[in-house]
Design a protein around this motif. Sequence first.
Motif, PDB file in Angstrom:
ATOM      1  N   VAL A 151      27.791  20.638  44.562  1.00 16.18           N
ATOM      2  CA  VAL A 151      28.344  20.800  43.955  1.00 16.18           C
ATOM      3  C   VAL A 151      27.922  22.197  42.960  1.00 16.18           C
ATOM      4  O   VAL A 151      26.951  22.424  43.615  1.00 16.18           O
ATOM      5  CB  VAL A 151      29.160  20.021  42.388  1.00 16.18           C
ATOM      6  CG1 VAL A 151      27.755  20.214  41.828  1.00 16.18           C
ATOM      7  CG2 VAL A 151      29.799  20.439  42.125  1.00 16.18           C
ATOM      8  N   ALA A 152      29.232  23.257  43.760  1.00 10.50           N
ATOM      9  CA  ALA A 152      28.821  24.472  42.760  1.00 10.50           C
ATOM     10  C   ALA A 152      28.871  23.871  41.283  1.00 10.50           C
ATOM     11  O   ALA A 152      29.821  24.246  41.264  1.00 10.50           O
ATOM     12  CB  ALA A 152      29.692  25.685  43.705  1.00 10.50           C
ATOM     13  N   THR A 153      28.750  25.789  40.925  1.00 13.44           N
ATOM     14  CA  THR A 153      28.064  26.107  39.750  1.00 13.44           C
ATOM     15  C   THR A 153      28.145  27.609  39.094  1.00 13.44           C
ATOM     16  O   THR A 153      27.349  28.074  39.929  1.00 13.44           O
ATOM     17  CB  THR A 153      27.573  25.645  38.580  1.00 13.44           C
ATOM     18  OG1 THR A 153      27.720  24.019  39.120  1.00 13.44           O
ATOM     19  CG2 THR A 153      27.571  25.475  37.521  1.00 13.44           C
ATOM     20  N   GLY A 154      29.120  28.311  38.593  1.00 12.21           N
ATOM     21  CA  GLY A 154      29.221  29.266  38.124  1.00 12.21           C
ATOM     22  C   GLY A 154      28.383  29.737  37.683  1.00 12.21           C
ATOM     23  O   GLY A 154      27.494  29.161  36.417  1.00 12.21           O
ATOM     24  N   ILE A 155      27.238  30.448  37.952  1.00  9.42           N
ATOM     25  CA  ILE A 155      26.071  31.259  37.192  1.00  9.42           C
ATOM     26  C   ILE A 155      26.797  32.521  36.068  1.00  9.42           C
ATOM     27  O   ILE A 155      26.139  32.813  35.078  1.00  9.42           O
ATOM     28  CB  ILE A 155      25.052  32.004  37.995  1.00  9.42           C
ATOM     29  CG1 ILE A 155      24.155  30.329  39.081  1.00  9.42           C
ATOM     30  CG2 ILE A 155      24.447  32.302  37.569  1.00  9.42           C
ATOM     31  CD1 ILE A 155      24.151  30.972  40.350  1.00  9.42           C
ATOM     32  N   GLY A 156      27.284  33.266  36.694  1.00  7.43           N
ATOM     33  CA  GLY A 156      28.082  34.133  35.861  1.00  7.43           C
ATOM     34  C   GLY A 156      28.422  35.629  36.589  1.00  7.43           C
ATOM     35  O   GLY A 156      28.892  36.042  38.042  1.00  7.43           O
ATOM     36  N   THR A 157      28.571  36.766  36.111  1.00  5.00           N
ATOM     37  CA  THR A 157      29.064  37.789  36.797  1.00  5.00           C
ATOM     38  C   THR A 157      28.148  39.254  36.403  1.00  5.00           C
ATOM     39  O   THR A 157      26.940  38.433  35.972  1.00  5.00           O
ATOM     40  CB  THR A 157      30.558  38.500  36.091  1.00  5.00           C
ATOM     41  OG1 THR A 157      30.056  38.730  35.253  1.00  5.00           O
ATOM     42  CG2 THR A 157      31.708  37.879  36.223  1.00  5.00           C
ATOM     43  N   PHE A 165      19.414  41.396  40.532  1.00  5.26           N
ATOM     44  CA  PHE A 165      19.609  40.064  40.216  1.00  5.26           C
ATOM     45  C   PHE A 165      18.756  39.050  41.602  1.00  5.26           C
ATOM     46  O   PHE A 165      18.206  37.875  41.398  1.00  5.26           O
ATOM     47  CB  PHE A 165      21.101  40.225  40.139  1.00  5.26           C
ATOM     48  CG  PHE A 165      21.086  38.440  40.626  1.00  5.26           C
ATOM     49  CD1 PHE A 165      20.751  37.392  38.609  1.00  5.26           C
ATOM     50  CD2 PHE A 165      21.693  37.458  40.691  1.00  5.26           C
ATOM     51  CE1 PHE A 165      21.155  36.343  38.832  1.00  5.26           C
ATOM     52  CE2 PHE A 165      22.171  36.215  40.731  1.00  5.26           C
ATOM     53  CZ  PHE A 165      21.808  35.459  40.147  1.00  5.26           C
ATOM     54  N   LEU A 166      19.516  39.501  42.673  1.00  8.19           N
ATOM     55  CA  LEU A 166      18.804  38.171  44.181  1.00  8.19           C
ATOM     56  C   LEU A 166      17.869  38.654  43.769  1.00  8.19           C
ATOM     57  O   LEU A 166      16.768  37.434  44.457  1.00  8.19           O
ATOM     58  CB  LEU A 166      20.183  38.874  45.304  1.00  8.19           C
ATOM     59  CG  LEU A 166      21.789  39.081  45.637  1.00  8.19           C
ATOM     60  CD1 LEU A 166      21.802  39.522  46.235  1.00  8.19           C
ATOM     61  CD2 LEU A 166      21.949  37.130  44.877  1.00  8.19           C
ATOM     62  N   ARG A 182      32.817  46.811  41.603  1.00  7.71           N
ATOM     63  CA  ARG A 182      32.434  47.472  40.130  1.00  7.71           C
ATOM     64  C   ARG A 182      31.656  45.636  39.697  1.00  7.71           C
ATOM     65  O   ARG A 182      30.472  46.072  38.798  1.00  7.71           O
ATOM     66  CB  ARG A 182      33.552  46.950  38.944  1.00  7.71           C
ATOM     67  CG  ARG A 182      33.653  48.637  38.562  1.00  7.71           C
ATOM     68  CD  ARG A 182      35.052  48.126  37.567  1.00  7.71           C
ATOM     69  NE  ARG A 182      35.337  50.060  37.759  1.00  7.71           N
ATOM     70  CZ  ARG A 182      36.692  49.673  38.262  1.00  7.71           C
ATOM     71  NH1 ARG A 182      38.135  48.773  37.771  1.00  7.71           N
ATOM     72  NH2 ARG A 182      37.688  51.172  38.448  1.00  7.71           N
ATOM     73  N   ARG A 183      31.962  44.283  40.046  1.00  8.15           N
ATOM     74  CA  ARG A 183      31.273  43.232  39.844  1.00  8.15           C
ATOM     75  C   ARG A 183      31.841  42.277  40.382  1.00  8.15           C
ATOM     76  O   ARG A 183      32.224  42.495  41.339  1.00  8.15           O
ATOM     77  CB  ARG A 183      31.493  43.085  38.098  1.00  8.15           C
ATOM     78  CG  ARG A 183      32.717  41.882  38.144  1.00  8.15           C
ATOM     79  CD  ARG A 183      33.482  42.174  36.853  1.00  8.15           C
ATOM     80  NE  ARG A 183      34.654  41.338  37.436  1.00  8.15           N
ATOM     81  CZ  ARG A 183      35.516  42.762  37.000  1.00  8.15           C
ATOM     82  NH1 ARG A 183      35.011  43.652  37.154  1.00  8.15           N
ATOM     83  NH2 ARG A 183      37.121  42.000  36.870  1.00  8.15           N
ATOM     84  N   CYS A 184      30.019  41.384  40.636  1.00  9.74           N
ATOM     85  CA  CYS A 184      30.480  40.037  41.602  1.00  9.74           C
ATOM     86  C   CYS A 184      30.061  38.748  40.601  1.00  9.74           C
ATOM     87  O   CYS A 184      29.336  39.066  39.795  1.00  9.74           O
ATOM     88  CB  CYS A 184      29.403  40.558  42.302  1.00  9.74           C
ATOM     89  SG  CYS A 184      29.157  41.464  43.560  1.00  9.74           S
ATOM     90  N   GLY A 185      30.901  38.335  41.178  1.00  7.27           N
ATOM     91  CA  GLY A 185      30.417  36.635  40.440  1.00  7.27           C
ATOM     92  C   GLY A 185      29.989  36.007  40.898  1.00  7.27           C
ATOM     93  O   GLY A 185      29.876  36.416  42.243  1.00  7.27           O
ATOM     94  N   ILE A 186      29.212  35.322  40.762  1.00  4.83           N
ATOM     95  CA  ILE A 186      27.809  34.519  41.489  1.00  4.83           C
ATOM     96  C   ILE A 186      28.281  32.943  41.528  1.00  4.83           C
ATOM     97  O   ILE A 186      28.538  32.639  39.071  1.00  4.83           O
ATOM     98  CB  ILE A 186      26.519  35.190  41.015  1.00  4.83           C
ATOM     99  CG1 ILE A 186      26.795  36.195  40.401  1.00  4.83           C
ATOM    100  CG2 ILE A 186      25.576  34.526  41.549  1.00  4.83           C
ATOM    101  CD1 ILE A 186      26.452  37.035  42.381  1.00  4.83           C
TER     102      ILE A 186
END
Length: 143
Positions: free
Chosen positions: A25-31, A40-41, A12-16
Amino acid sequence: MGRLLAIDYGRRRCGIAATDVSRIVATGIGTIATSGLTEFLRGYFAKETVDLVVVGEPRDMHGDHSDSMRYITPAVARLRKEFPEMKFVYFDERFTSTLAHRAMIDGGMRKSRRQVKGEADVMAATIILNDFLESQAYRMTLN
Protein backbone atom coordinates in the motif's frame (compact mmCIF):
# COMPACT_ATOMS: atom_id res chain seq x y z
CA MET A 1 13.07 -5.21 -1.62
CA GLY A 2 12.96 -1.44 -1.46
CA ARG A 3 10.09 1.00 -1.28
CA LEU A 4 8.53 2.77 -4.22
CA LEU A 5 8.21 6.54 -4.01
CA ALA A 6 5.79 8.76 -5.92
CA ILE A 7 6.03 12.44 -6.74
CA ASP A 8 3.12 14.63 -7.78
CA TYR A 9 5.35 17.35 -9.20
CA GLY A 10 4.17 20.95 -9.08
CA ARG A 11 5.76 24.31 -9.75
CA ARG A 12 5.64 25.35 -6.09
CA ARG A 13 5.31 22.12 -4.18
CA CYS A 14 5.39 18.37 -4.68
CA GLY A 15 3.19 15.77 -3.06
CA ILE A 16 5.15 12.73 -1.91
CA ALA A 17 3.94 9.19 -1.18
CA ALA A 18 5.77 5.93 -0.51
CA THR A 19 4.92 2.27 -0.21
CA ASP A 20 5.58 0.09 2.76
CA VAL A 21 8.60 -2.21 2.37
CA SER A 22 6.34 -5.03 1.12
CA ARG A 23 4.91 -2.71 -1.54
CA ILE A 24 1.35 -3.50 -0.55
CA VAL A 25 0.00 0.00 0.00
CA ALA A 26 1.03 3.59 -0.62
CA THR A 27 0.86 6.22 2.10
CA GLY A 28 1.21 9.96 1.80
CA ILE A 29 4.39 11.37 3.31
CA GLY A 30 3.72 15.08 2.86
CA THR A 31 4.47 18.01 0.64
CA ILE A 32 7.88 19.40 -0.14
CA ALA A 33 8.66 22.78 -1.64
CA THR A 34 9.74 22.06 -5.21
CA SER A 35 12.94 24.00 -4.60
CA GLY A 36 13.82 21.54 -1.82
CA LEU A 37 12.90 18.32 -3.60
CA THR A 38 16.45 17.24 -4.44
CA GLU A 39 17.59 17.73 -0.85
CA PHE A 40 14.54 15.86 0.46
CA LEU A 41 15.23 12.92 -1.88
CA ARG A 42 18.90 12.85 -0.89
CA GLY A 43 17.90 12.52 2.77
CA TYR A 44 15.13 10.03 2.11
CA PHE A 45 17.35 7.81 -0.06
CA ALA A 46 19.99 7.86 2.71
CA LYS A 47 17.45 6.61 5.28
CA GLU A 48 15.30 4.26 3.18
CA THR A 49 15.94 1.75 0.43
CA VAL A 50 14.01 2.95 -2.62
CA ASP A 51 13.99 0.92 -5.82
CA LEU A 52 11.91 3.19 -8.02
CA VAL A 53 10.51 6.72 -8.14
CA VAL A 54 7.19 7.15 -9.93
CA VAL A 55 6.55 10.66 -11.24
CA GLY A 56 3.03 11.72 -12.16
CA GLU A 57 2.70 12.33 -15.89
CA PRO A 58 -0.07 14.87 -16.51
CA ARG A 59 -2.15 14.23 -19.61
CA ASP A 60 -5.20 15.89 -21.10
CA MET A 61 -8.51 14.27 -22.00
CA HIS A 62 -7.09 13.09 -25.34
CA GLY A 63 -4.09 11.39 -23.73
CA ASP A 64 -1.60 14.03 -24.86
CA HIS A 65 0.93 15.53 -22.44
CA SER A 66 -0.38 18.60 -20.68
CA ASP A 67 1.49 21.91 -20.65
CA SER A 68 2.90 21.01 -17.22
CA MET A 69 5.36 18.62 -18.87
CA ARG A 70 7.32 21.73 -19.98
CA TYR A 71 8.71 22.04 -16.47
CA ILE A 72 8.35 18.43 -15.27
CA THR A 73 10.54 16.88 -17.99
CA PRO A 74 13.60 19.07 -17.27
CA ALA A 75 13.11 18.64 -13.52
CA VAL A 76 13.09 14.85 -13.81
CA ALA A 77 16.15 15.03 -16.08
CA ARG A 78 17.95 16.94 -13.31
CA LEU A 79 16.87 14.33 -10.75
CA ARG A 80 18.13 11.51 -12.98
CA LYS A 81 21.47 13.29 -13.26
CA GLU A 82 21.63 13.93 -9.50
CA PHE A 83 20.66 10.31 -8.65
CA PRO A 84 22.02 8.19 -11.52
CA GLU A 85 21.57 4.95 -9.56
CA MET A 86 17.82 5.59 -9.12
CA LYS A 87 15.23 4.62 -11.68
CA PHE A 88 12.57 7.27 -12.41
CA VAL A 89 9.45 6.38 -14.38
CA TYR A 90 6.45 8.41 -15.46
CA PHE A 91 2.93 7.20 -14.76
CA ASP A 92 -0.31 8.67 -16.07
CA GLU A 93 -1.84 10.94 -13.46
CA ARG A 94 -5.01 11.91 -15.29
CA PHE A 95 -7.81 12.81 -12.91
CA THR A 96 -5.72 12.32 -9.76
CA SER A 97 -6.38 15.86 -8.53
CA THR A 98 -10.10 15.38 -9.06
CA LEU A 99 -9.98 11.98 -7.38
CA ALA A 100 -7.97 13.44 -4.51
CA HIS A 101 -10.56 16.14 -3.86
CA ARG A 102 -13.38 13.59 -4.13
CA ALA A 103 -11.61 11.26 -1.68
CA MET A 104 -11.15 14.09 0.80
CA ILE A 105 -14.85 14.98 0.58
CA ASP A 106 -15.97 11.35 0.79
CA GLY A 107 -13.65 10.82 3.74
CA GLY A 108 -15.38 13.61 5.63
CA MET A 109 -12.48 16.03 5.56
CA ARG A 110 -13.62 19.50 6.58
CA LYS A 111 -13.69 22.18 3.91
CA SER A 112 -11.13 24.25 5.79
CA ARG A 113 -8.66 21.36 5.73
CA ARG A 114 -9.40 20.53 2.06
CA GLN A 115 -8.43 24.08 1.21
CA VAL A 116 -4.95 23.60 2.67
CA LYS A 117 -2.94 23.60 -0.53
CA GLY A 118 -0.72 20.62 0.15
CA GLU A 119 -3.46 18.20 1.17
CA ALA A 120 -4.57 17.47 -2.41
CA ASP A 121 -0.94 17.10 -3.57
CA VAL A 122 -0.21 14.37 -1.01
CA MET A 123 -3.47 12.62 -1.82
CA ALA A 124 -2.71 12.81 -5.57
CA ALA A 125 0.77 11.29 -5.02
CA THR A 126 -0.82 8.49 -3.03
CA ILE A 127 -3.37 7.82 -5.76
CA ILE A 128 -0.64 7.83 -8.43
CA LEU A 129 1.38 5.28 -6.47
CA ASN A 130 -1.58 3.04 -5.66
CA ASP A 131 -2.64 3.11 -9.33
CA PHE A 132 0.91 2.25 -10.32
CA LEU A 133 0.93 -0.69 -7.88
CA GLU A 134 -2.32 -1.96 -9.30
CA SER A 135 -1.07 -1.71 -12.86
CA GLN A 136 2.13 -3.58 -12.04
CA ALA A 137 0.21 -6.32 -10.28
CA TYR A 138 -2.08 -6.64 -13.27
CA ARG A 139 0.87 -6.92 -15.67
CA MET A 140 2.48 -9.59 -13.50
CA THR A 141 -0.67 -11.73 -13.62
CA LEU A 142 -0.46 -11.72 -17.44
CA ASN A 143 3.00 -13.30 -17.48
